[in-house]
Design an enzyme around this catalytic site. Structure first.
Site, PDB file in Angstrom:
ATOM      1  N   CYS A  75      -5.357 -12.059   5.296  1.00  0.00           N
ATOM      2  CA  CYS A  75      -6.368 -11.729   4.287  1.00  0.00           C
ATOM      3  C   CYS A  75      -7.285 -12.928   4.042  1.00  0.00           C
ATOM      4  CB  CYS A  75      -5.664 -11.329   2.994  1.00  0.00           C
ATOM      5  SG  CYS A  75      -6.788 -11.144   1.611  1.00  0.00           S
ATOM      6  N   CYS A  81      -6.798 -15.674  -4.242  1.00  0.00           N
ATOM      7  CA  CYS A  81      -6.233 -14.575  -5.033  1.00  0.00           C
ATOM      8  C   CYS A  81      -4.767 -14.875  -5.276  1.00  0.00           C
ATOM      9  CB  CYS A  81      -6.390 -13.285  -4.236  1.00  0.00           C
ATOM     10  SG  CYS A  81      -5.539 -11.864  -4.913  1.00  0.00           S
ATOM     11  N   CYS A  84      -0.867 -12.098  -3.592  1.00  0.00           N
ATOM     12  CA  CYS A  84       0.189 -12.299  -2.593  1.00  0.00           C
ATOM     13  C   CYS A  84       0.494 -13.793  -2.517  1.00  0.00           C
ATOM     14  CB  CYS A  84      -0.278 -11.864  -1.204  1.00  0.00           C
ATOM     15  SG  CYS A  84      -0.709 -10.123  -1.061  1.00  0.00           S
ATOM     16  N   CYS A 162      -8.800  -5.068   0.202  1.00  0.00           N
ATOM     17  CA  CYS A 162      -7.513  -5.700  -0.107  1.00  0.00           C
ATOM     18  C   CYS A 162      -6.487  -5.087   0.823  1.00  0.00           C
ATOM     19  CB  CYS A 162      -7.146  -5.431  -1.559  1.00  0.00           C
ATOM     20  SG  CYS A 162      -5.434  -5.817  -1.945  1.00  0.00           S
ATOM     21  N   GLN A 286       5.841   3.713 -10.492  1.00  0.00           N
ATOM     22  CA  GLN A 286       6.122   2.628  -9.541  1.00  0.00           C
ATOM     23  C   GLN A 286       4.968   2.486  -8.558  1.00  0.00           C
ATOM     24  OE1 GLN A 286       8.706   0.612  -9.420  1.00  0.00           O
ATOM     25  NE2 GLN A 286      10.191   1.572 -10.792  1.00  0.00           N
ATOM     26  N   ASP A 384      18.415  -0.366 -15.438  1.00  0.00           N
ATOM     27  CA  ASP A 384      17.262  -0.898 -14.687  1.00  0.00           C
ATOM     28  C   ASP A 384      16.387  -1.676 -15.672  1.00  0.00           C
ATOM     29  OD1 ASP A 384      15.162  -1.420 -12.975  1.00  0.00           O
ATOM     30  OD2 ASP A 384      14.485   0.661 -12.810  1.00  0.00           O
ATOM     31  N   CYS A 411      15.010  -6.337 -11.153  1.00  0.00           N
ATOM     32  CA  CYS A 411      13.809  -6.934 -10.562  1.00  0.00           C
ATOM     33  C   CYS A 411      13.857  -8.451 -10.675  1.00  0.00           C
ATOM     34  CB  CYS A 411      12.550  -6.365 -11.215  1.00  0.00           C
ATOM     35  SG  CYS A 411      12.536  -6.568 -13.003  1.00  0.00           S
TER      36      CYS A 411
END
Ligand code: SAH
Length: 454
Positions: A75, A81, A84, A162, A286, A384, A411
């Site tokens: 990218c 950015c 990522c 993107c 999600q 969760d 997570c």
């Protein structure tokens, strides 16, 4: 300890590890340096940017010996950015790193010895995000720009595409930007609080192909709405819903309270496995549905339901896991703190014809003990929680009530390890941990842990 290096020093170091921000970690005489652009197992020449008492920051100026897993980030905006962090690491390298990271955290924080399986990753780890939220603004020449906020700032970098969002989002981004001036729609200016178009949100249902476009505007009065609808339909012939959300506040929050329909349906429908979900402009869903299916199938496998179990799903959100479990369980009771999400869960249960589910809004750590007092017990408990992990009161309830099986979807490996230790000390045994890559190219990693009462 005083820093063995100082600002503007240049030196050559070996990179041992990677932080959660995607920075390499090297130690100089035991003093940790966090290094932009460097990967584990690399030797790099670095430039020291800043030193604090116990650690410092640097950037790699030359990679002397690259990691075998280093690749060119595909990218163009990767450096600017913050979306990522790991595009310069091959996807196999990312999965290996995540597996080791989860295993190390389990041992270091929780002394958990259960096997950590290889991460379940994606076959095609690009264009996976089903929601793009794109800020609009104008450049100094007054032309519309749209893209992403530069890392840790609120200035917008103009973007063409993107690589993790869908082609639909790219088409709207490029097309609307070009047509805005001709339609007479002014992009919003955050500093002066003038202009009309603040954000464009594109939601795509992967399984059904339905697409929703939401224009977030400063005012409700939107004289160009017919023109905007026509342009969006031209750019995206498969669009099924066009909505306007009004946000008149001086705020970083994307959405305002009011949403009106400009064209088409108010919702889009997606499916995960065999379960259908209705998604409205603002509802939580999600962002990587393909991997969500992998994650929740794993949770269902570990729950090992035979049909006669009563299940509690704590922190149930819009009921995604609950409805997955309801296909195999006798009953599922879900609890979640956001009332709107519970409304969505009830609607989705009805949409799928489930009659064995019950949902309640409230804090899990208060509602579940009350359920037990009322005789609503569980054979299997699924949790969760958000990043901070389970509330201690909820863990205590589990240890008192002793459901035979606990499935923990997490997570955040660090709080997972902490909570597994508490459950193991209270009589449970972790059987297995399966990490799942929900966010390729980021440092995030989800994991499902399976525990049995012993
Ligand atoms: N299982 C859900 C997502 C869970 S994310 C799904 O599949 O969609 C974690 C959820 O926990 C969020 O929805 C958040 O609103 C909720 N939450 C946070 N604190 C809570 C609490 N104390 N009690 C119940 N729910 C809580």
């Amino acid at each position: 300890m005083s820093a063995p290096v100082k600002k503007n020093d240049r030196l050559t170091v070996y990179i041992e590890d990677l932080t959660h921000d995607g920075n390499g970690v090297a130690k100089v005489e035991g003093y940790p340096l966090f290094i932009q652009g460097a990967l584990p197992n690399e030797t790099a020449q670095i430039h020291v940017l800043k030193t604090l008492k116990n650690y410092g920051f640097a950037k790699a100026v030359e990679i002397i010996k690259p990691s075998p897993d280093r690749v060119d980030a595909p990218c163009d905006y990767f450096q600017q950015c913050g979306g990522c962090q790991l595009q310069h690491l091959s996807y196999e390298g990312q999965l290996k790193w995540k597996e080791n990271m989860v295993r190390n955290v389990m041992q270091r924080i929780g002394k958990i010895n259960a096997p950590v399986l290889p991460v379940k990753g994606m076959k095609e780890p690009w264009h996976y995000r089903n929601k793009a939220q794109i800020p609009f603004s104008a450049n100094e020449a007054g032309q519309a720009i749209a893209g992403f906020y530069k890392t840790k700032t609120h200035s917008i970098v103009d973007m063409e595409r993107c690589l993790i969002q869908t082609g639909e989002a790219d088409a709207i981004l490029a097309g609307l930007k070009k047509e805005l001036a001709a339609m007479g729609i002014l992009p919003y200016n955050e500093l002066s609080h003038e202009g009309m178009l603040r954000h464009v949100v594109i939601r795509t249902a992967r399984a059904t192909g339905e697409v929703m476009v939401v224009l977030v505007t400063k005012k409700k009065k939107f004289p160009q709405k017919e023109a905007a609808v026509a342009i969006i339909q031209k750019l995206l012939p498969n669009v099924t819903s066009i909505m306007q959300n009004i946000n008149s506040n001086k705020t970083n929050v994307i959405f305002g309270d009011e949403t009106v329909n400009l064209w088409g349906k108010d919702v889009i429908i997606d499916t995960i496995g065999d379960v259908r979900f209705e998604i409205s402009a603002r509802s939580f869903y999600q962002v990587n549905p393909e991997q969500t299916e992998v994650l929740y199938k794993q949770a269902l496998d570990y729950a090992d339901l035979q049909g006669d179990e009563r299940v509690i799903d704590a922190y149930c959100g819009i009921g995604t896991i609950s409805l997955f479990l309801a296909q195999k369980a006798k009953t599922v009771m879900g609890v979640e703190i956001v009332p709107q999400a519970i409304e969505d869960a009830k609607r989705n249960a009805a949409l799928n014809g489930f009659t064995n589910t019950y949902f309640e809004a409230g804090p899990a750590e208060e509602v579940i003990p009350r359920w037990y007092r009322e005789g609503k017990e569980a054979d299997v408990l699924v949790v969760d929680p958000p990043r901070k992990g389970c509330d201690e009161a909820l863990l205590n309830t589990i240890l008192e009530q002793r459901p035979k099986r606990v499935v923990y979807v997490s997570c955040n490996p660090a709080t997972l390890a902490r909570d597994l230790r508490i459950l193991e000390d209270g009589g449970y045994q972790t059987q297995e941990i399966q990490p799942v890559d929900m966010f390729p190219h980021s440092t995030h990693c989800e994991a499902v842990a399976w525990l049995e009462l012993i």
